[in-house]
Design an enzyme around this catalytic site. Structure first.
Site, PDB file in Angstrom:
ATOM      1  N   CYS A 123       0.825  -1.215   0.000  1.00  0.00           N
ATOM      2  CA  CYS A 123       0.000   0.000   0.000  1.00  0.00           C
ATOM      3  C   CYS A 123       0.860   1.265   0.000  1.00  0.00           C
ATOM      4  O   CYS A 123       0.348   2.359  -0.238  1.00  0.00           O
ATOM      5  CB  CYS A 123      -0.931   0.005   1.200  1.00  0.00           C
ATOM      6  N   HIS A 265      -2.832   7.126   3.575  1.00  0.00           N
ATOM      7  CA  HIS A 265      -3.327   5.874   2.977  1.00  0.00           C
ATOM      8  C   HIS A 265      -4.617   5.437   3.665  1.00  0.00           C
ATOM      9  O   HIS A 265      -4.679   5.345   4.891  1.00  0.00           O
ATOM     10  CB  HIS A 265      -2.251   4.791   3.105  1.00  0.00           C
ATOM     11  N   ASN A 295     -10.151   0.043   1.116  1.00  0.00           N
ATOM     12  CA  ASN A 295      -8.683   0.108   1.084  1.00  0.00           C
ATOM     13  C   ASN A 295      -8.239  -0.398  -0.291  1.00  0.00           C
ATOM     14  O   ASN A 295      -8.349  -1.579  -0.581  1.00  0.00           O
ATOM     15  CB  ASN A 295      -8.131  -0.772   2.216  1.00  0.00           C
TER      16      ASN A 295
END
Ligand code: UT7
Length: 354
Positions: A123, A265, A295
């Protein structure tokens, strides 16, 4: 050996400047209720513990490269540029183990013979890829670089696993970086990045790679999906992102209370809130789109940049702090002053909350 934030600085050559932003989401929405027809969870739990209302899922014949292509096209349109010198694609879900996905995206964009490669940092991949691209620009190896974050997380998620299925979504975002000068609006600040491979197994796809090739034919099907020790990852995510963000702000010569927007994030709404809280950045300065997209791993940061810019939450002159964290473990952070005249090109607006 690590470089302290006091020593961090931009390389002496040209600075990478953001000149375009684009994004793409596959159209199919999966609500918590739809998901919970299969997963042992509930709409209330997912909203409260993760902050997600729905996520997007690409149809099975749609790949990461397809999503990346759309976002890249839009970023180039946003920048008003016909071509680039390089394409760096951050993804956890490449179209194939071999070759990298970036060259085929470049080819489909009509870019001939350009440098194109993938970056794998979970990520944190998009921020890593942006740092690599900024380095290429500073070194004089490229003048204009497309940086894409794209994921079909649905390809590596066990649809029955309640530890991961509610969390992840599919999508893509991209920026164009061009050579400019330090201090120019849109120029990226120094990058802070790091990794901790002692926790490589905290987010892992056990089978399918070279490490476990001896049990390619015997591994249970579930071992080809991502496994995550969520709670442990949660704690590291907050600690590492807060620290990296502080270091990036210090390296830029800013104070934390001068940060107008925190682009963190979208791992989990509670993680983002905890990072903002640790930094003393109030919720109204912390745009969020996790409720609408989940996500999206390496696509998370550029998708949020695009959605926040489109919603008027990133205004020219805003001091923006960007930070991400993911498998590896890996983390990265940087800063920029949001440039004037950059309008995000989206496929379907998403209004970020704060
Ligand atoms: O993107 C970068 C990498 N990924 C992340 O940063 C994700 C980080 N981790 C997380 O977001 C969270 O850890 C999760 C959303 C994955 C899990 O949330 P949590 O609050 O950490 O849950 P937990 O694992 O500590 O479990 C708490 C309770 C347990 O029940 P008991 O033992 O307290 O009775 C779990 O069994 O919640 C239960 N639980 C669930 N209940 C309903 C765990 N997952 C679920 C679920 N639905 N999906």
């Amino acid at each position: 050996m690590t470089v302290s934030s006091a020593e961090l600085q931009r390389a002496p050559g040209p600075t990478a400047v953001v000149t375009g932003v684009g994004s793409h989401l596959p159209p199919r929405r999966v609500t918590n209720d739809e998901l919970c027809a299969r997963v042992d969870s509930s709409d209330a739990w997912i909203r409260e513990r993760i902050g997600i209302e729905e996520r997007r899922r690409a149809d099975p014949e749609v790949s990461t490269g397809d999503l990346a292509l759309e976002a890249a096209r839009r970023a180039m349109r946003s920048a008003g540029v016909p071509d680039v010198d390089a394409l760096v694609l951050a993804t956890t879900t490449p179209d194939h183990h071999c070759p990298a996905t970036a060259p085929s995206v470049a080819h489909r964009l009509g870019l001939r013979d350009v440098m194109a490669f993938d970056v794998t940092a979970g990520c944190a991949g998009f921020v890593y890829a942006s740092g690599v691209a900024a380095g290429l620009i500073s070194a004089g190896s490229a003048r204009r670089v497309l940086v894409v974050g794209a994921e079909t997380m649905s390809a590596i998620i066990d649809p029955d696993d309640r530890a991961t299925a509610p969390l992840f979504g599919d999508g893509a975002g991209a920026v164009v970086l061009e050579a400019g000068t330090e201090g120019q609006d849109g120029s990226l600040g120094p990058f802070v990045w790091g990794s901790d491979g002692s926790l490589a197994d905290a987010i892992v796809i056990p089978a399918g790679g070279a490490r476990e090739r001896h049990r390619r034919d015997t591994a249970p099907a579930g071992d080809f999906f991502v496994h995550m020790r969520g709670n442990e990852v949660f704690r590291h995510a907050v600690r590492r992102m807060a620290r990296a963000a502080q270091d990036a702000v210090a390296a830029a010569g800013w104070e934390l209370d001068e940060v107008d927007r925190l682009i963190v994030h979208q791992a989990n709404g509670r993680i983002a809130a905890s990072v903002a809280d640790a930094l003393g950045i109030p919720p109204e300065r912390t745009p969020s789109n996790i409720a609408a997209v989940g996500n999206t791993a390496a696509a998370s940061v550029p998708l949020l940049l695009a959605h926040a810019a489109d919603a008027g939450q990133l205004k020219p002159g805003h001091r923006v702090l960007v930070v991400a964290f993911g498998s590896g473990l890996a983390w990265a952070a940087t800063t920029l002053v949001w440039p004037p005249g950059v309008t995000a090109e989206l496929q379907g607006p998403v209004r970020p909350g704060a």
